[in-house]
Design a protein around this motif. Sequence first.
Motif, PDB file in Angstrom:
ATOM      1  N   ILE A   1      36.729  48.615  40.261  1.00 24.62           N
ATOM      2  CA  ILE A   1      37.492  48.109  40.341  1.00 24.62           C
ATOM      3  C   ILE A   1      38.077  46.805  40.293  1.00 24.62           C
ATOM      4  CG2 ILE A   1      39.617  47.403  42.289  1.00 24.62           C
ATOM      5  CD1 ILE A   1      38.206  49.618  43.855  1.00 24.62           C
ATOM      6  N   LEU A   2      38.800  46.114  39.493  1.00 26.17           N
ATOM      7  CA  LEU A   2      39.873  44.595  38.671  1.00 26.17           C
ATOM      8  C   LEU A   2      40.516  43.958  39.625  1.00 26.17           C
ATOM      9  CD1 LEU A   2      39.437  42.106  37.656  1.00 26.17           C
ATOM     10  CD2 LEU A   2      41.725  43.501  35.771  1.00 26.17           C
TER      11      LEU A   2
ATOM     12  N   ILE B   1      32.902  45.716  41.335  1.00 27.64           N
ATOM     13  CA  ILE B   1      34.151  44.732  41.123  1.00 27.64           C
ATOM     14  C   ILE B   1      33.983  43.664  40.728  1.00 27.64           C
ATOM     15  CG2 ILE B   1      35.038  44.884  44.207  1.00 27.64           C
ATOM     16  CD1 ILE B   1      34.630  42.457  44.645  1.00 27.64           C
ATOM     17  N   THR B   2      35.190  43.445  39.857  1.00 26.81           N
ATOM     18  CA  THR B   2      35.358  42.004  38.885  1.00 26.81           C
ATOM     19  C   THR B   2      36.299  41.618  39.275  1.00 26.81           C
ATOM     20  OG1 THR B   2      34.627  43.757  36.656  1.00 26.81           O
ATOM     21  CG2 THR B   2      35.551  41.748  36.561  1.00 26.81           C
ATOM     22  N   VAL B   3      36.452  40.192  39.742  1.00 20.96           N
ATOM     23  CA  VAL B   3      37.562  39.830  39.810  1.00 20.96           C
ATOM     24  C   VAL B   3      37.817  38.413  38.560  1.00 20.96           C
ATOM     25  CG1 VAL B   3      38.434  37.895  41.877  1.00 20.96           C
ATOM     26  CG2 VAL B   3      36.308  39.158  42.867  1.00 20.96           C
ATOM     27  N   VAL B   4      38.932  38.860  38.562  1.00 20.53           N
ATOM     28  CA  VAL B   4      39.770  37.608  37.237  1.00 20.53           C
ATOM     29  C   VAL B   4      41.042  37.270  37.832  1.00 20.53           C
ATOM     30  CG1 VAL B   4      40.197  37.402  34.830  1.00 20.53           C
ATOM     31  CG2 VAL B   4      38.691  38.770  35.853  1.00 20.53           C
TER      32      VAL B   4
ATOM     33  N   PRO C   1      38.355  49.845  33.927  1.00 25.51           N
ATOM     34  CA  PRO C   1      38.636  50.007  35.715  1.00 25.51           C
ATOM     35  C   PRO C   1      39.074  51.408  36.292  1.00 25.51           C
ATOM     36  CG  PRO C   1      39.245  47.930  35.298  1.00 25.51           C
ATOM     37  CD  PRO C   1      39.371  48.320  34.618  1.00 25.51           C
ATOM     38  N   ASP C   2      38.832  51.763  37.394  1.00 24.54           N
ATOM     39  CA  ASP C   2      39.556  53.172  38.212  1.00 24.54           C
ATOM     40  C   ASP C   2      40.491  52.386  38.128  1.00 24.54           C
ATOM     41  OD1 ASP C   2      37.024  54.422  37.317  1.00 24.54           O
ATOM     42  OD2 ASP C   2      36.054  53.367  38.769  1.00 24.54           O
ATOM     43  N   MET C   3      40.905  51.140  38.625  1.00 34.02           N
ATOM     44  CA  MET C   3      41.736  50.918  39.528  1.00 34.02           C
ATOM     45  C   MET C   3      42.423  49.224  39.912  1.00 34.02           C
ATOM     46  SD  MET C   3      42.894  51.856  43.862  1.00 34.02           S
ATOM     47  CE  MET C   3      43.623  53.187  43.339  1.00 34.02           C
TER      48      MET C   3
ATOM     49  N   HIS D   1      45.622  41.064  31.728  1.00 35.26           N
ATOM     50  CA  HIS D   1      45.699  41.621  30.464  1.00 35.26           C
ATOM     51  C   HIS D   1      44.272  40.896  29.763  1.00 35.26           C
ATOM     52  CE1 HIS D   1      48.044  42.507  26.696  1.00 35.26           C
ATOM     53  NE2 HIS D   1      47.346  41.287  26.157  1.00 35.26           N
ATOM     54  N   ILE D   2      44.129  39.846  30.470  1.00 34.51           N
ATOM     55  CA  ILE D   2      42.382  39.277  29.775  1.00 34.51           C
ATOM     56  C   ILE D   2      41.829  40.649  30.129  1.00 34.51           C
ATOM     57  CG2 ILE D   2      40.870  37.704  29.177  1.00 34.51           C
ATOM     58  CD1 ILE D   2      43.034  35.387  29.218  1.00 34.51           C
ATOM     59  N   ALA D   3      41.614  40.464  31.013  1.00 33.51           N
ATOM     60  CA  ALA D   3      40.052  41.851  31.898  1.00 33.51           C
ATOM     61  C   ALA D   3      40.480  42.612  31.369  1.00 33.51           C
ATOM     62  CB  ALA D   3      40.652  41.154  32.665  1.00 33.51           C
ATOM     63  N   LEU D   4      41.497  43.046  30.885  1.00 31.45           N
ATOM     64  CA  LEU D   4      41.116  44.102  30.811  1.00 31.45           C
ATOM     65  C   LEU D   4      41.668  44.816  28.672  1.00 31.45           C
ATOM     66  CD1 LEU D   4      44.090  46.359  32.870  1.00 31.45           C
ATOM     67  CD2 LEU D   4      41.792  46.307  33.158  1.00 31.45           C
ATOM     68  N   THR D   5      42.063  43.715  28.374  1.00 31.25           N
ATOM     69  CA  THR D   5      41.792  44.012  26.773  1.00 31.25           C
ATOM     70  C   THR D   5      41.035  43.010  25.958  1.00 31.25           C
ATOM     71  OG1 THR D   5      43.348  41.419  26.982  1.00 31.25           O
ATOM     72  CG2 THR D   5      44.088  43.918  26.484  1.00 31.25           C
TER      73      THR D   5
END
Length: 247
Positions: free
Chosen positions: A3-4, A29-32, A83-85, A72-76
């Motif tokens: 999860i992000l 978890i990843t926190v951004v 992440p799943d969610m 956006h930065i986290a996912l790209t």
Amino acid sequence: MKILLSNDDGYSAPGLNILAEHIAKIADITVVAPERNRSGASNSLTLDRPLSVKKAANGFFYVNGTPTDCVHIALTGLMDTMPDMVISGINDGANMGDDTIYSGTVAAAMEGYLLGIPSIAVSMSQHNSTNFETAAKVAVELIQHYQKNGFSTPTLLNVNVPDIPYEALQGRTVTRLGKRHKAEPVVQLKTPRNETVYWVGAAGQPNDGGPGTDFYAVANQQVSISPIQVDLTCHAQLNDIKQWLSS
């Protein structure tokens, strides 16, 4: 499950830290999150300068940009795997009705949704909240329910939680967004240099806040869960505008 987490109150905000503490017990978890409070940033992307990503002592990543920038930065590029969610929050203040248009909390979740990931925005019902634990427990419940019963279509949920102890909640209800009255007038002040400055006025009281709305649910100590979408097209007016243009 991966999860992000993000928010718009900044990476040091108590709501985000409490949320991370609870979700870390059931997921990776990843926190951004933004380096500072970016409330009201809506869906803005920073396109006029480069952005930096730094890592705090607690392992959270923080970005000198908007909530949308963070997700956006986290996912790209930042995360090795998607992440799943995506969960955004816990916001210190409500995001109900018209608030969702301005909300950075909702925008962070919406960016996940736009990139094809089920996303949830979680907010408290008022500013200076004291019951973030309540919202964190609700978020965990929703995640666990998703694990058992995934969404059948891409989904973006806007969740508002009353600022009361978890045991005092009167249930969870699916709602639509209500509407507010117009905002209060701006507040004018004079600076020491005798310059006039303006603070944006407070949000208005609910105008459309009856049964079935997010306002009504929260007022009755229920968790409000609103499925929202990005399509701003007023489908009911398509034919009207076609006729208007041809008249």
